[in-house]
Write an enzyme that holds these catalytic residues in place. Structure first.
Site, PDB file in Angstrom:
ATOM      1  N   TYR A 125       0.767  -1.156   0.042  1.00  0.00           N
ATOM      2  CA  TYR A 125      -0.017  -0.320  -0.183  1.00  0.00           C
ATOM      3  C   TYR A 125       0.926   1.206  -0.096  1.00  0.00           C
ATOM      4  O   TYR A 125       0.488   2.405   0.048  1.00  0.00           O
ATOM      5  CB  TYR A 125      -1.124   0.074   1.233  1.00  0.00           C
ATOM      6  CG  TYR A 125      -2.230  -0.796   1.086  1.00  0.00           C
ATOM      7  CD1 TYR A 125      -1.829  -2.163   1.066  1.00  0.00           C
ATOM      8  CD2 TYR A 125      -3.219  -0.496   0.779  1.00  0.00           C
ATOM      9  CE1 TYR A 125      -2.864  -3.150   1.077  1.00  0.00           C
ATOM     10  CE2 TYR A 125      -4.553  -1.181   0.853  1.00  0.00           C
ATOM     11  CZ  TYR A 125      -4.118  -2.611   1.005  1.00  0.00           C
ATOM     12  OH  TYR A 125      -5.394  -3.545   0.761  1.00  0.00           O
ATOM     13  N   ASP A 135      -6.426  -6.359   5.228  1.00  0.00           N
ATOM     14  CA  ASP A 135      -7.256  -5.966   4.462  1.00  0.00           C
ATOM     15  C   ASP A 135      -8.153  -7.425   4.051  1.00  0.00           C
ATOM     16  O   ASP A 135      -9.538  -7.373   4.255  1.00  0.00           O
ATOM     17  CB  ASP A 135      -6.588  -5.422   3.101  1.00  0.00           C
ATOM     18  CG  ASP A 135      -7.857  -4.711   2.441  1.00  0.00           C
ATOM     19  OD1 ASP A 135      -8.730  -4.619   2.801  1.00  0.00           O
ATOM     20  OD2 ASP A 135      -7.419  -4.060   1.246  1.00  0.00           O
ATOM     21  N   LYS A 183       2.943 -13.804   5.914  1.00  0.00           N
ATOM     22  CA  LYS A 183       3.134 -14.897   4.706  1.00  0.00           C
ATOM     23  C   LYS A 183       4.910 -15.152   4.660  1.00  0.00           C
ATOM     24  O   LYS A 183       5.333 -15.053   3.541  1.00  0.00           O
ATOM     25  CB  LYS A 183       2.817 -14.209   3.421  1.00  0.00           C
ATOM     26  CG  LYS A 183       2.648 -15.451   2.314  1.00  0.00           C
ATOM     27  CD  LYS A 183       1.406 -16.304   2.350  1.00  0.00           C
ATOM     28  CE  LYS A 183       1.747 -17.339   1.464  1.00  0.00           C
ATOM     29  NZ  LYS A 183       1.090 -18.895   1.636  1.00  0.00           N
ATOM     30  N   ASP A 215      -2.439 -17.945   4.754  1.00  0.00           N
ATOM     31  CA  ASP A 215      -3.284 -18.630   4.212  1.00  0.00           C
ATOM     32  C   ASP A 215      -4.086 -19.630   4.996  1.00  0.00           C
ATOM     33  O   ASP A 215      -5.284 -19.833   4.804  1.00  0.00           O
ATOM     34  CB  ASP A 215      -2.817 -19.331   2.891  1.00  0.00           C
ATOM     35  CG  ASP A 215      -1.339 -19.893   3.198  1.00  0.00           C
ATOM     36  OD1 ASP A 215      -0.571 -20.080   2.349  1.00  0.00           O
ATOM     37  OD2 ASP A 215      -1.341 -20.794   4.221  1.00  0.00           O
TER      38      ASP A 215
END
Ligand code: NAP
Length: 418
Positions: free
Chosen positions: A160, A305, A227, A281
Protein backbone atom coordinates in the site's frame (compact mmCIF):
# COMPACT_ATOMS: atom_id res chain seq x y z
CA UNK A 1 -7.39 27.83 15.55
CA UNK A 2 -9.61 29.48 12.94
CA UNK A 3 -10.90 27.69 9.90
CA UNK A 4 -12.40 28.70 6.56
CA UNK A 5 -15.42 26.36 6.53
CA UNK A 6 -15.18 24.26 9.71
CA UNK A 7 -17.28 25.59 12.56
CA UNK A 8 -15.96 24.38 15.92
CA UNK A 9 -18.85 24.24 18.45
CA UNK A 10 -18.52 26.98 21.06
CA UNK A 11 -19.91 25.03 24.00
CA UNK A 12 -17.78 21.89 23.94
CA UNK A 13 -14.20 21.34 25.05
CA UNK A 14 -11.42 19.67 23.12
CA UNK A 15 -9.98 16.31 24.15
CA UNK A 16 -6.32 16.62 25.14
CA UNK A 17 -3.36 14.41 26.02
CA UNK A 18 -1.66 14.55 29.41
CA UNK A 19 1.25 12.31 30.44
CA UNK A 20 0.63 10.17 27.39
CA UNK A 21 -3.04 9.60 28.21
CA UNK A 22 -6.23 10.95 26.69
CA UNK A 23 -8.08 13.49 28.86
CA UNK A 24 -11.76 13.52 27.90
CA UNK A 25 -13.93 16.39 29.20
CA UNK A 26 -17.61 15.77 30.07
CA UNK A 27 -18.66 17.77 26.98
CA UNK A 28 -16.05 16.84 24.36
CA UNK A 29 -15.92 18.07 20.77
CA UNK A 30 -15.67 15.14 18.37
CA UNK A 31 -15.17 15.48 14.62
CA UNK A 32 -17.29 13.79 12.00
CA UNK A 33 -17.01 13.47 8.23
CA UNK A 34 -20.32 12.62 6.60
CA UNK A 35 -18.82 10.75 3.65
CA UNK A 36 -19.98 10.26 0.07
CA UNK A 37 -22.77 8.15 -1.42
CA UNK A 38 -24.71 6.54 1.42
CA UNK A 39 -22.62 8.60 3.89
CA UNK A 40 -25.31 11.23 4.49
CA UNK A 41 -27.99 8.62 5.28
CA UNK A 42 -25.92 6.53 7.66
CA UNK A 43 -24.28 9.49 9.38
CA UNK A 44 -27.53 11.29 10.22
CA UNK A 45 -28.99 8.01 11.53
CA UNK A 46 -25.92 7.11 13.60
CA UNK A 47 -25.55 10.61 15.09
CA UNK A 48 -29.09 10.37 16.48
CA UNK A 49 -28.41 6.96 18.03
CA UNK A 50 -25.09 8.00 19.64
CA UNK A 51 -26.65 11.14 21.09
CA UNK A 52 -29.62 9.18 22.47
CA UNK A 53 -27.31 6.65 24.14
CA UNK A 54 -25.17 9.36 25.74
CA UNK A 55 -28.26 11.23 26.98
CA UNK A 56 -29.79 8.07 28.47
CA UNK A 57 -26.53 6.95 30.06
CA UNK A 58 -25.43 10.27 31.57
CA UNK A 59 -28.34 12.75 31.45
CA UNK A 60 -27.29 16.37 31.08
CA UNK A 61 -23.82 15.74 32.56
CA UNK A 62 -22.32 14.45 29.32
CA UNK A 63 -22.91 15.43 25.72
CA UNK A 64 -20.90 15.18 22.54
CA UNK A 65 -20.53 18.46 20.64
CA UNK A 66 -20.15 17.39 17.01
CA UNK A 67 -17.92 19.31 14.64
CA UNK A 68 -18.44 18.64 10.96
CA UNK A 69 -15.24 18.22 8.95
CA UNK A 70 -15.09 17.89 5.17
CA UNK A 71 -13.52 15.25 2.94
CA UNK A 72 -14.53 13.75 -0.38
CA UNK A 73 -17.21 15.20 -2.65
CA UNK A 74 -18.67 17.57 -0.03
CA UNK A 75 -15.17 19.00 0.51
CA UNK A 76 -14.60 19.34 -3.24
CA UNK A 77 -17.78 21.45 -3.45
CA UNK A 78 -16.66 23.74 -0.64
CA UNK A 79 -12.94 23.98 -1.29
CA UNK A 80 -12.72 24.45 -5.09
CA UNK A 81 -12.23 20.82 -6.01
CA UNK A 82 -10.00 19.89 -3.07
CA UNK A 83 -11.16 16.46 -1.80
CA UNK A 84 -8.90 16.44 1.24
CA UNK A 85 -8.40 20.03 2.43
CA UNK A 86 -5.48 20.95 4.67
CA UNK A 87 -7.82 22.39 7.29
CA UNK A 88 -9.52 19.02 7.66
CA UNK A 89 -6.17 17.40 8.41
CA UNK A 90 -5.44 20.19 10.91
CA UNK A 91 -8.82 19.71 12.60
CA UNK A 92 -8.47 15.91 12.78
CA UNK A 93 -5.14 16.47 14.55
CA UNK A 94 -6.53 19.18 16.79
CA UNK A 95 -9.68 17.32 17.90
CA UNK A 96 -7.81 13.98 18.29
CA UNK A 97 -10.93 11.79 18.03
CA UNK A 98 -13.17 11.76 14.94
CA UNK A 99 -15.39 9.47 12.91
CA UNK A 100 -15.94 9.28 9.18
CA UNK A 101 -18.32 7.82 6.65
CA UNK A 102 -17.13 6.14 3.42
CA UNK A 103 -15.41 8.13 0.69
CA UNK A 104 -15.42 7.64 -3.06
CA UNK A 105 -12.19 6.72 -4.79
CA UNK A 106 -12.51 7.73 -8.43
CA UNK A 107 -10.94 4.91 -10.49
CA UNK A 108 -7.87 5.85 -12.57
CA UNK A 109 -6.70 9.39 -13.34
CA UNK A 110 -3.91 9.29 -10.78
CA UNK A 111 -6.38 9.84 -7.93
CA UNK A 112 -5.17 8.11 -4.78
CA UNK A 113 -7.64 6.59 -2.38
CA UNK A 114 -8.62 9.25 0.15
CA UNK A 115 -8.65 6.61 2.86
CA UNK A 116 -5.11 5.53 2.08
CA UNK A 117 -4.02 9.20 1.90
CA UNK A 118 -5.66 9.90 5.25
CA UNK A 119 -3.90 6.97 6.92
CA UNK A 120 -0.54 7.87 5.45
CA UNK A 121 -0.68 11.66 5.83
CA UNK A 122 -1.68 11.38 9.48
CA UNK A 123 0.43 8.28 10.11
CA UNK A 124 -2.60 6.41 11.46
CA UNK A 125 -0.57 3.25 11.61
CA UNK A 126 -2.98 0.77 13.16
CA UNK A 127 -6.25 -0.22 11.52
CA UNK A 128 -8.28 -1.83 14.27
CA UNK A 129 -11.26 -4.02 13.37
CA UNK A 130 -13.14 -5.78 16.15
CA UNK A 131 -15.26 -8.60 14.74
CA UNK A 132 -17.79 -10.22 17.04
CA UNK A 133 -21.11 -11.93 16.80
CA UNK A 134 -24.39 -10.37 17.88
CA UNK A 135 -27.23 -12.76 18.57
CA UNK A 136 -29.70 -12.75 15.68
CA UNK A 137 -27.27 -11.60 12.98
CA UNK A 138 -27.43 -13.93 9.96
CA UNK A 139 -24.23 -15.99 9.69
CA UNK A 140 -22.99 -18.87 7.52
CA UNK A 141 -21.15 -20.44 10.50
CA UNK A 142 -22.57 -23.20 12.69
CA UNK A 143 -21.21 -21.53 15.84
CA UNK A 144 -20.87 -17.83 15.02
CA UNK A 145 -20.86 -17.01 18.74
CA UNK A 146 -17.25 -18.27 18.78
CA UNK A 147 -16.13 -15.29 16.71
CA UNK A 148 -14.70 -12.54 18.90
CA UNK A 149 -11.50 -11.31 17.30
CA UNK A 150 -9.81 -7.92 17.06
CA UNK A 151 -7.59 -7.41 14.02
CA UNK A 152 -4.68 -4.97 14.18
CA UNK A 153 -3.67 -4.33 10.59
CA UNK A 154 -0.54 -2.32 9.79
CA UNK A 155 -1.76 0.67 7.87
CA UNK A 156 1.17 2.52 6.31
CA UNK A 157 3.56 0.03 4.69
CA UNK A 158 3.50 -3.08 2.52
CA UNK A 159 2.19 -2.96 -1.04
CA UNK A 160 0.00 0.00 0.00
CA UNK A 161 3.05 2.28 0.16
CA UNK A 162 2.32 3.34 -3.43
CA UNK A 163 5.70 2.20 -4.81
CA UNK A 164 4.48 0.83 -8.12
CA UNK A 165 6.01 1.24 -11.56
CA UNK A 166 3.88 0.80 -14.65
CA UNK A 167 5.06 -1.65 -17.29
CA UNK A 168 6.87 0.23 -20.04
CA UNK A 169 7.39 3.45 -18.05
CA UNK A 170 10.82 5.02 -17.74
CA UNK A 171 10.88 4.34 -13.98
CA UNK A 172 9.96 0.72 -14.55
CA UNK A 173 12.74 0.28 -17.07
CA UNK A 174 15.30 1.91 -14.75
CA UNK A 175 14.28 -0.28 -11.85
CA UNK A 176 14.20 -3.43 -14.00
CA UNK A 177 17.70 -2.67 -15.28
CA UNK A 178 18.99 -2.16 -11.74
CA UNK A 179 17.35 -5.35 -10.48
CA UNK A 180 18.72 -7.42 -13.36
CA UNK A 181 22.20 -5.96 -13.60
CA UNK A 182 23.00 -5.20 -9.98
CA UNK A 183 21.00 -7.81 -8.12
CA UNK A 184 20.85 -10.53 -10.79
CA UNK A 185 17.09 -10.77 -10.42
CA UNK A 186 15.20 -12.71 -13.07
CA UNK A 187 11.67 -11.86 -14.18
CA UNK A 188 9.62 -11.54 -17.35
CA UNK A 189 10.49 -8.64 -19.64
CA UNK A 190 8.05 -5.73 -19.30
CA UNK A 191 6.52 -6.88 -16.00
CA UNK A 192 4.84 -4.21 -13.88
CA UNK A 193 6.90 -3.75 -10.71
CA UNK A 194 5.93 -2.97 -7.12
CA UNK A 195 7.93 -2.60 -3.92
CA UNK A 196 6.78 -3.98 -0.58
CA UNK A 197 8.52 -2.11 2.22
CA UNK A 198 8.13 -3.55 5.73
CA UNK A 199 10.23 -2.02 8.49
CA UNK A 200 11.17 -2.92 12.05
CA UNK A 201 9.76 0.46 13.13
CA UNK A 202 6.39 -0.09 11.41
CA UNK A 203 6.07 -3.72 12.49
CA UNK A 204 7.06 -3.18 16.09
CA UNK A 205 4.76 -0.24 16.78
CA UNK A 206 1.82 -2.21 15.37
CA UNK A 207 2.55 -5.35 17.38
CA UNK A 208 3.19 -3.20 20.46
CA UNK A 209 -0.28 -1.67 20.09
CA UNK A 210 -1.88 -5.11 19.69
CA UNK A 211 -0.19 -6.43 22.83
CA UNK A 212 -1.10 -3.31 24.81
CA UNK A 213 -4.71 -3.79 23.71
CA UNK A 214 -4.60 -7.45 24.80
CA UNK A 215 -3.29 -6.43 28.22
CA UNK A 216 -5.87 -3.66 28.69
CA UNK A 217 -8.78 -5.85 27.60
CA UNK A 218 -7.81 -9.05 29.44
CA UNK A 219 -7.18 -11.07 26.27
CA UNK A 220 -5.02 -14.18 26.46
CA UNK A 221 -3.78 -14.69 22.90
CA UNK A 222 -2.08 -12.47 20.33
CA UNK A 223 -1.39 -14.07 16.94
CA UNK A 224 1.05 -12.67 14.36
CA UNK A 225 -0.30 -13.38 10.87
CA UNK A 226 2.22 -13.33 8.02
CA UNK A 227 3.30 -14.97 4.79
CA UNK A 228 6.89 -15.34 5.96
CA UNK A 229 7.36 -18.77 4.42
CA UNK A 230 7.39 -17.12 0.98
CA UNK A 231 8.33 -13.46 1.62
CA UNK A 232 11.06 -13.99 4.17
CA UNK A 233 12.54 -10.50 4.40
CA UNK A 234 9.24 -8.63 4.57
CA UNK A 235 6.48 -10.85 6.00
CA UNK A 236 9.00 -13.11 7.76
CA UNK A 237 10.76 -10.07 9.19
CA UNK A 238 7.40 -8.75 10.44
CA UNK A 239 6.98 -12.00 12.37
CA UNK A 240 10.51 -11.86 13.82
CA UNK A 241 10.20 -8.21 14.85
CA UNK A 242 6.85 -9.05 16.43
CA UNK A 243 8.45 -11.69 18.62
CA UNK A 244 11.26 -9.28 19.41
CA UNK A 245 8.99 -6.51 20.64
CA UNK A 246 6.92 -9.02 22.63
CA UNK A 247 9.84 -10.66 24.41
CA UNK A 248 11.87 -7.48 24.91
CA UNK A 249 9.13 -5.07 26.01
CA UNK A 250 6.46 -7.34 27.50
CA UNK A 251 8.57 -10.18 28.92
CA UNK A 252 6.63 -10.34 32.19
CA UNK A 253 3.31 -11.15 30.48
CA UNK A 254 4.23 -12.88 27.21
CA UNK A 255 4.62 -16.63 26.79
CA UNK A 256 5.56 -17.70 23.26
CA UNK A 257 4.08 -20.85 21.77
CA UNK A 258 7.48 -22.55 22.00
CA UNK A 259 7.76 -21.67 25.70
CA UNK A 260 4.20 -22.85 26.28
CA UNK A 261 5.17 -26.40 25.32
CA UNK A 262 8.72 -26.34 26.65
CA UNK A 263 7.96 -24.91 30.10
CA UNK A 264 4.21 -25.04 30.74
CA UNK A 265 3.05 -28.36 29.31
CA UNK A 266 0.85 -26.57 26.79
CA UNK A 267 -1.20 -24.75 29.48
CA UNK A 268 -1.05 -20.96 29.59
CA UNK A 269 -0.33 -19.74 33.16
CA UNK A 270 -3.04 -17.41 34.43
CA UNK A 271 -2.51 -13.71 33.78
CA UNK A 272 -0.18 -14.43 30.86
CA UNK A 273 -0.66 -13.77 27.15
CA UNK A 274 0.22 -16.39 24.54
CA UNK A 275 2.07 -14.98 21.52
CA UNK A 276 1.95 -17.28 18.52
CA UNK A 277 2.09 -16.88 14.76
CA UNK A 278 0.25 -18.37 11.82
CA UNK A 279 0.78 -18.24 8.08
CA UNK A 280 -1.83 -16.08 6.36
CA UNK A 281 -3.39 -18.69 4.08
CA UNK A 282 -4.06 -21.23 6.84
CA UNK A 283 -5.45 -18.38 8.93
CA UNK A 284 -8.41 -18.04 6.54
CA UNK A 285 -9.21 -21.69 7.17
CA UNK A 286 -8.70 -21.52 10.93
CA UNK A 287 -10.93 -18.48 11.28
CA UNK A 288 -13.75 -20.48 9.72
CA UNK A 289 -13.17 -23.79 11.44
CA UNK A 290 -11.79 -22.82 14.88
CA UNK A 291 -12.40 -19.08 15.43
CA UNK A 292 -12.54 -19.54 19.21
CA UNK A 293 -8.75 -20.04 19.25
CA UNK A 294 -8.09 -16.43 18.26
CA UNK A 295 -8.56 -13.16 20.12
CA UNK A 296 -6.16 -10.51 18.81
CA UNK A 297 -4.45 -10.69 15.41
CA UNK A 298 -1.52 -8.47 14.41
CA UNK A 299 -0.79 -8.49 10.71
CA UNK A 300 0.66 -6.70 7.71
CA UNK A 301 -1.38 -4.38 5.53
CA UNK A 302 -2.58 -6.60 2.66
CA UNK A 303 -3.20 -9.69 4.81
CA UNK A 304 -5.16 -7.51 7.20
CA UNK A 305 -7.29 -6.05 4.42
CA UNK A 306 -8.40 -9.48 3.21
CA UNK A 307 -8.75 -10.98 6.67
CA UNK A 308 -10.90 -8.12 7.96
CA UNK A 309 -13.57 -8.54 5.30
CA UNK A 310 -13.45 -12.34 5.36
CA UNK A 311 -13.92 -12.42 9.10
CA UNK A 312 -16.64 -9.77 8.98
CA UNK A 313 -18.50 -11.96 6.47
CA UNK A 314 -18.77 -14.69 9.11
CA UNK A 315 -20.85 -12.48 11.39
CA UNK A 316 -22.97 -10.17 9.23
CA UNK A 317 -20.66 -8.69 6.60
CA UNK A 318 -19.21 -5.25 5.98
CA UNK A 319 -22.63 -3.61 6.44
CA UNK A 320 -22.12 -4.09 10.19
CA UNK A 321 -18.35 -4.35 10.76
CA UNK A 322 -16.78 -1.37 12.56
CA UNK A 323 -13.24 -0.06 12.34
CA UNK A 324 -10.77 2.62 13.37
CA UNK A 325 -7.47 4.02 12.21
CA UNK A 326 -5.34 4.85 15.19
CA UNK A 327 -1.98 6.50 15.81
CA UNK A 328 -0.51 7.07 19.24
CA UNK A 329 -3.07 9.71 20.19
CA UNK A 330 -5.10 10.50 17.10
CA UNK A 331 -7.96 8.20 16.17
CA UNK A 332 -10.29 8.27 13.16
CA UNK A 333 -13.13 5.76 13.44
CA UNK A 334 -14.79 4.71 10.19
CA UNK A 335 -17.42 2.62 8.47
CA UNK A 336 -15.59 -0.25 6.81
CA UNK A 337 -17.77 -0.51 3.70
CA UNK A 338 -17.69 1.82 0.71
CA UNK A 339 -20.07 4.48 -0.55
CA UNK A 340 -22.49 2.02 -2.23
CA UNK A 341 -23.39 4.75 -4.78
CA UNK A 342 -26.42 2.89 -6.17
CA UNK A 343 -28.13 3.33 -2.78
CA UNK A 344 -27.12 6.98 -2.19
CA UNK A 345 -29.85 9.14 -0.64
CA UNK A 346 -32.41 6.32 -0.67
CA UNK A 347 -32.52 5.97 3.12
CA UNK A 348 -32.13 2.24 2.60
CA UNK A 349 -28.80 0.82 3.74
CA UNK A 350 -27.67 -0.58 7.04
CA UNK A 351 -26.08 2.10 9.25
CA UNK A 352 -24.57 -0.47 11.64
CA UNK A 353 -20.95 -0.35 10.45
CA UNK A 354 -20.73 3.37 11.18
CA UNK A 355 -22.90 2.95 14.26
CA UNK A 356 -20.57 0.32 15.77
CA UNK A 357 -17.51 2.35 14.81
CA UNK A 358 -19.12 4.99 17.01
CA UNK A 359 -19.59 2.39 19.75
CA UNK A 360 -15.84 1.70 19.50
CA UNK A 361 -15.27 5.44 19.72
CA UNK A 362 -17.42 5.75 22.85
CA UNK A 363 -15.44 2.89 24.42
CA UNK A 364 -12.19 4.54 23.32
CA UNK A 365 -13.09 7.75 25.21
CA UNK A 366 -14.16 5.70 28.22
CA UNK A 367 -17.94 6.10 27.85
CA UNK A 368 -18.67 2.38 28.14
CA UNK A 369 -22.20 2.75 29.55
CA UNK A 370 -23.40 4.58 26.43
CA UNK A 371 -21.64 2.03 24.20
CA UNK A 372 -23.29 -0.84 26.06
CA UNK A 373 -26.76 0.73 25.68
CA UNK A 374 -26.33 0.63 21.89
CA UNK A 375 -25.05 -2.97 21.93
CA UNK A 376 -28.06 -4.04 23.98
CA UNK A 377 -30.57 -2.11 21.90
CA UNK A 378 -29.13 -3.68 18.74
CA UNK A 379 -29.61 -7.21 20.08
CA UNK A 380 -33.20 -6.38 21.11
CA UNK A 381 -34.11 -4.85 17.75
CA UNK A 382 -32.59 -7.81 15.94
CA UNK A 383 -34.46 -10.24 18.14
CA UNK A 384 -37.66 -8.61 16.84
CA UNK A 385 -36.29 -9.08 13.28
CA UNK A 386 -36.54 -5.38 12.54
CA UNK A 387 -33.74 -4.94 10.00
CA UNK A 388 -32.58 -3.12 6.87
CA UNK A 389 -32.84 -4.77 3.44
CA UNK A 390 -29.45 -6.49 3.58
CA UNK A 391 -30.28 -8.52 6.68
CA UNK A 392 -33.89 -9.00 5.58
CA UNK A 393 -32.57 -10.94 2.57
CA UNK A 394 -31.07 -13.45 4.98
CA UNK A 395 -33.71 -13.50 7.73
CA UNK A 396 -37.02 -15.12 6.80
CA UNK A 397 -39.98 -13.32 8.34
CA UNK A 398 -38.08 -10.07 8.95
CA UNK A 399 -39.62 -6.60 8.85
CA UNK A 400 -37.61 -4.38 6.51
CA UNK A 401 -37.09 -0.82 7.69
CA UNK A 402 -35.20 2.15 6.26
CA UNK A 403 -31.88 3.48 7.55
CA UNK A 404 -33.65 6.11 9.65
CA UNK A 405 -36.33 3.58 10.65
CA UNK A 406 -33.64 1.29 12.00
CA UNK A 407 -32.19 4.20 14.00
CA UNK A 408 -35.69 4.98 15.35
CA UNK A 409 -36.08 1.35 16.49
CA UNK A 410 -32.74 1.47 18.29
CA UNK A 411 -33.52 4.80 19.93
CA UNK A 412 -36.85 3.48 21.19
CA UNK A 413 -34.99 0.62 22.95
CA UNK A 414 -32.27 2.94 24.25
CA UNK A 415 -34.87 5.29 25.72
CA UNK A 416 -36.61 2.47 27.56
CA UNK A 417 -33.82 0.02 28.48
CA UNK A 418 -35.10 -3.24 29.96
P1 NAP B 1 -19.30 -0.81 -1.27
O1 NAP B 1 -19.60 0.62 -1.39
O2 NAP B 1 -18.89 -1.28 0.08
O3 NAP B 1 -20.58 -1.60 -1.76
C1 NAP B 1 -20.56 -2.96 -2.14
C2 NAP B 1 -21.84 -3.62 -1.73
O4 NAP B 1 -21.80 -3.90 -0.34
C3 NAP B 1 -23.12 -2.79 -1.92
O5 NAP B 1 -23.57 -2.81 -3.24
C4 NAP B 1 -24.03 -3.49 -0.93
O6 NAP B 1 -24.40 -4.80 -1.41
C5 NAP B 1 -23.08 -3.78 0.22
N1 NAP B 1 -23.07 -2.68 1.20
C6 NAP B 1 -22.13 -1.72 1.39
N2 NAP B 1 -22.47 -0.92 2.39
C7 NAP B 1 -23.61 -1.37 2.87
C8 NAP B 1 -24.47 -0.95 3.93
N3 NAP B 1 -24.18 0.10 4.71
N4 NAP B 1 -25.60 -1.64 4.14
C9 NAP B 1 -25.90 -2.71 3.39
N5 NAP B 1 -25.15 -3.15 2.39
C10 NAP B 1 -24.02 -2.49 2.13
O7 NAP B 1 -18.10 -1.24 -2.27
P2 NAP B 1 -17.80 -0.80 -3.77
O8 NAP B 1 -19.07 -0.75 -4.53
O9 NAP B 1 -16.71 -1.69 -4.18
O10 NAP B 1 -17.19 0.66 -3.63
C11 NAP B 1 -17.92 1.87 -3.90
C12 NAP B 1 -17.01 3.07 -3.60
O11 NAP B 1 -16.65 3.07 -2.21
C13 NAP B 1 -15.70 3.09 -4.37
O12 NAP B 1 -15.45 4.41 -4.78
C14 NAP B 1 -14.68 2.64 -3.35
O13 NAP B 1 -13.42 3.14 -3.62
C15 NAP B 1 -15.24 3.24 -2.09
N6 NAP B 1 -14.79 2.57 -0.83
C16 NAP B 1 -14.58 3.36 0.23
C17 NAP B 1 -14.23 2.79 1.45
C18 NAP B 1 -14.02 3.71 2.64
O14 NAP B 1 -14.28 4.89 2.55
N7 NAP B 1 -13.55 3.20 3.79
C19 NAP B 1 -14.11 1.41 1.59
C20 NAP B 1 -14.38 0.61 0.45
C21 NAP B 1 -14.72 1.20 -0.76
P3 NAP B 1 -25.71 -5.16 -2.26
O15 NAP B 1 -25.58 -4.47 -3.58
O16 NAP B 1 -25.61 -6.65 -2.37
O17 NAP B 1 -26.91 -4.72 -1.52
Amino acid sequence: MSYQHIKVPQNGEKISVKNGRLVVPEQPILGFVEGDGIGADITSAALRVWDAAVATAYGARRKVHWCELYMGEKAAGLYQGDYFPEETIAALRDLLVSIKGPLTTPIGGGFRSLNVSLRQKMDLYACVRPVRYFAGVPSPLRKPEEVDVVIFRENTEDVYAGLEYRSGSEENQKLAKFLREELHAEFVEGAGLGVKPISAFGSKRLVRKAIQYAIEHGKSTVTLVHKGNIMKFTEGAFRNWGYEVATQEFREVIVTEEELWEHHDGKLPSGKILLNDRIADIMFQLLQLRPAEFEVLATTNLNGDYLSDALAAEVGGVGIAPGANIADHIAVFEATHGTAPKYANQNKVNPSSLLFSGVMMLEYIGWREAAELINRAFIQVLAEKTVTYDFARLLPGATTVSTSGFADALIAKINSPR
